[in-house]
Design a protein around this motif. Structure first.
Motif, mmCIF file in Angstrom:
data_model
loop_
_atom_site.group_PDB
_atom_site.id
_atom_site.type_symbol
_atom_site.label_atom_id
_atom_site.label_comp_id
_atom_site.label_asym_id
_atom_site.label_seq_id
_atom_site.Cartn_x
_atom_site.Cartn_y
_atom_site.Cartn_z
ATOM 1 N N THR A 248 2.665 1.678 -3.329
ATOM 2 C CA THR A 248 1.767 2.117 -4.406
ATOM 3 C C THR A 248 1.383 3.576 -4.239
ATOM 4 O O THR A 248 1.365 4.348 -5.209
ATOM 5 C CB THR A 248 0.505 1.226 -4.415
ATOM 6 N N VAL A 249 1.108 3.974 -2.994
ATOM 7 C CA VAL A 249 0.753 5.382 -2.749
ATOM 8 C C VAL A 249 1.917 6.296 -3.142
ATOM 9 O O VAL A 249 1.720 7.366 -3.742
ATOM 10 C CB VAL A 249 0.359 5.585 -1.260
ATOM 11 N N MET B 188 2.276 3.687 -13.152
ATOM 12 C CA MET B 188 1.261 3.838 -12.089
ATOM 13 C C MET B 188 0.191 2.751 -12.239
ATOM 14 O O MET B 188 -0.250 2.147 -11.261
ATOM 15 C CB MET B 188 0.626 5.235 -12.177
ATOM 16 N N LEU C 10 2.016 6.554 -6.934
ATOM 17 C CA LEU C 10 0.882 7.337 -7.452
ATOM 18 C C LEU C 10 1.059 8.825 -7.163
ATOM 19 O O LEU C 10 0.875 9.669 -8.044
ATOM 20 C CB LEU C 10 -0.428 6.831 -6.850
ATOM 21 N N PHE D 115 -0.520 -4.901 -7.072
ATOM 22 C CA PHE D 115 -1.215 -4.623 -5.813
ATOM 23 C C PHE D 115 -2.617 -5.236 -5.757
ATOM 24 O O PHE D 115 -2.894 -6.101 -4.928
ATOM 25 C CB PHE D 115 -1.259 -3.097 -5.641
ATOM 26 N N LEU D 116 -3.496 -4.838 -6.679
ATOM 27 C CA LEU D 116 -4.891 -5.260 -6.563
ATOM 28 C C LEU D 116 -5.136 -6.692 -7.051
ATOM 29 O O LEU D 116 -5.757 -7.494 -6.351
ATOM 30 C CB LEU D 116 -5.792 -4.297 -7.350
ATOM 31 N N GLN E 8 1.704 -0.797 -11.289
ATOM 32 C CA GLN E 8 1.895 -0.944 -9.852
ATOM 33 C C GLN E 8 0.548 -1.150 -9.161
ATOM 34 O O GLN E 8 0.400 -2.031 -8.317
ATOM 35 C CB GLN E 8 2.617 0.294 -9.284
ATOM 36 N N THR E 9 -0.431 -0.352 -9.534
ATOM 37 C CA THR E 9 -1.725 -0.412 -8.836
ATOM 38 C C THR E 9 -2.464 -1.716 -9.120
ATOM 39 O O THR E 9 -3.043 -2.313 -8.210
ATOM 40 C CB THR E 9 -2.617 0.780 -9.272
ATOM 41 N N THR E 10 -2.431 -2.172 -10.381
ATOM 42 C CA THR E 10 -3.216 -3.366 -10.723
ATOM 43 C C THR E 10 -2.401 -4.647 -10.575
ATOM 44 O O THR E 10 -2.661 -5.452 -9.695
ATOM 45 C CB THR E 10 -3.732 -3.263 -12.170
ATOM 46 N N THR F 188 0.841 -1.203 0.000
ATOM 47 C CA THR F 188 0.000 0.000 0.000
ATOM 48 C C THR F 188 0.878 1.256 0.000
ATOM 49 O O THR F 188 0.669 2.172 -0.799
ATOM 50 C CB THR F 188 -0.909 0.022 1.248
#
Ligand code: SF4
Ligand code: SF4
Length: 410
Positions: free
Chosen positions: A18-19, A46, A22, A54-55, A49-51, A15
């Protein structure tokens, strides 16, 4: 909420990571908003990293109700993902049925098939500047420090020795670790609490595995030596030393290593040493914590074994190059100053048009973005022939123009 479980420490780490990408990514996009390449590239890191990092792994683990899949950053390819082939990870993937098996096969295909094809088409930038999380943090949170990279020739020498040594170490330790848990016969068993929970018939016995890896490396090295030696120039000799070292190590693993030991060291100690020294100290503490001292790509440049593999591919068989139009260069040096990989870009432009085909170039495009003479530096894809053109430019101090002219007429 994503996984239907309490958050682990890795989730908290992911988290925060990723923050950071972003928030600093938005800052970077605002700074380079007039350059579409930089805006799209940053949007890409971005997104990945987020998908992918992370997700998606969290959601996939949540959907898989039978067993816990290990955390799997889908964009982290071995050897960057150094635990991919460790026994606990392989077993956890295998016992999770087709989803786990797919992830394991995807991990193998990433390094053997997907990576070479994409690097051939786009250069190593597709990964280092568009997808990778380490590169993503370096490009966004590390943007203010890119000018601190060392441009000296001695730094370039250290870089080539260090990054390729880490790669050789990564290959040998991974082969040794996989060898330690493979069976001597053709049955692979997964144990849990003293009982066999699954077993597979497998071709991968200890000896077959060593023969397969050794033969594959020999074929790859022979092909490079026969068809691509000129691209490596004097580094071809160092490549030969690295290759011989690995083959000798495999023979040593066969005779001197077992389920407990890799040569004279306990396997657990080798894994911990690699994870601590390379994974934590080098990539984490030095690679990120030393942004203000060594620049933002110290890890990518000096330590990342993935960057070393992609760099070899880029130098040997990629369509990517940066073209230079030396006639328009005013020698301001902005490009060299802001190259995070320590490449003296200006020297290429000054030679009158030599293409930049460097293993370390991550294709960030900043050299081109900061050049006050638009059009001098262009990131391009083109045919393999003639892309390394160091002999094609005027290198001498006093070229005989009359002779060049008469040669051209002929
Ligand atoms: S040469 Fe240009 S594109 Fe390559 S790493 Fe340096 S700044 Fe980035
Ligand atoms: S930034 Fe452009 S003009 Fe300045 S030295 Fe580099 S190529 Fe030449």
């Amino acid at each position: 909420m994503l996984k239907g479980q309490a958050a682990s420490q890795w989730f908290v780490y992911g988290t925060l990571y990723t923050v950071a990408i972003l928030s600093f990514g938005i800052k970077f996009i605002l700074k380079y908003r007039h350059n579409s390449y930089e805006v799209i590239r940053t949007g890409s890191v971005m997104f990945f990293q987020t998908t992918f990092a992370f997700l998606i792994p969290e959601i996939m683990a949540g959907l898989n109700s039978t067993k816990d899949l290990p955390y799997y950053d889908l964009k982290n390819v071995w050897p960057l993902n150094y635990y991919l082939f460790e026994q606990w990870n392989v077993n956890a993937l295998l016992v999770n049925g087709s989803l786990g098996m797919t992830m394991l096969l995807f991990g193998v295909a990433s390094i053997l098939v997907i990576t070479p094809i994409l690097t051939y088409k786009f250069g190593k930038r597709w990964y280092c500047s568009w997808v990778c999380g380490c590169g993503g943090l370096a490009e966004t949170a590390g943007d203010s420090f890119r000018q601190l990279s060392d441009k000296s020739t001695s730094a370039w020498k250290i870089e080539r020795w260090l990054v390729h040594s880490v790669l050789v170490f990564a290959v040998i330790s991974t082969v040794g670790i996989v060898h330690s848990y493979l069976p001597k016969n053709n049955t692979y068993k997964i144990w849990e609490d003293g009982a066999v929970v699954k077993q597979y018939d497998t071709f991968f016995t200890q000896s077959n595995f060593l023969i397969l890896v050794g033969t594959s490396l020999t074929i790859i090295f022979a092909l490079i030596w026969i068809f691509r030696r000129n691209e490596l120039k004097q580094d071809a000799r160092y490549g030969a030393i690295g290759f011989l070292f690995m083959i000798l190590a495999f023979i040593g693993i066969h005779f001197m290593s077992g389920t407990e030991n890799l040569f004279f060291f306990n396997h657990g100690a080798v894994k911990s040493a690699y994870g601590f020294l390379i994974g934590a100290v080098f990539s984490g503490v030095i690679g990120t914590g030393f942004y203000p001292i060594l620049g933002n790509r110290a890890w990518c440049r000096f330590g990342c074994p993935m960057a070393a593999i992609l760099g070899l591919q880029q130098r040997l068989f990629s369509k990517f190059r940066i073209t230079t139009n030396g006639g328009q260069c005013i020698s301001c040096g902005n490009c060299s100053t802001y190259c995070e990989m320590g490449i003296d870009v200006r020297s290429y432009a000054q030679k009158g048009g030599e293409n930049i085909v460097r293993a370390s170039c991550v294709g960030c495009g900043i050299c081109s973005a900061v050049c006050p003479r638009g059009g001098v530096l262009k990131l391009e894809n083109g045919p393999l022939e003639g892309r390394i053109n160091s002999e094609a430019v005027l290198l001498g101090q006093e070229p005989d123009l009359m002779e060049l002219l008469s040669n051209n007429k002929k």
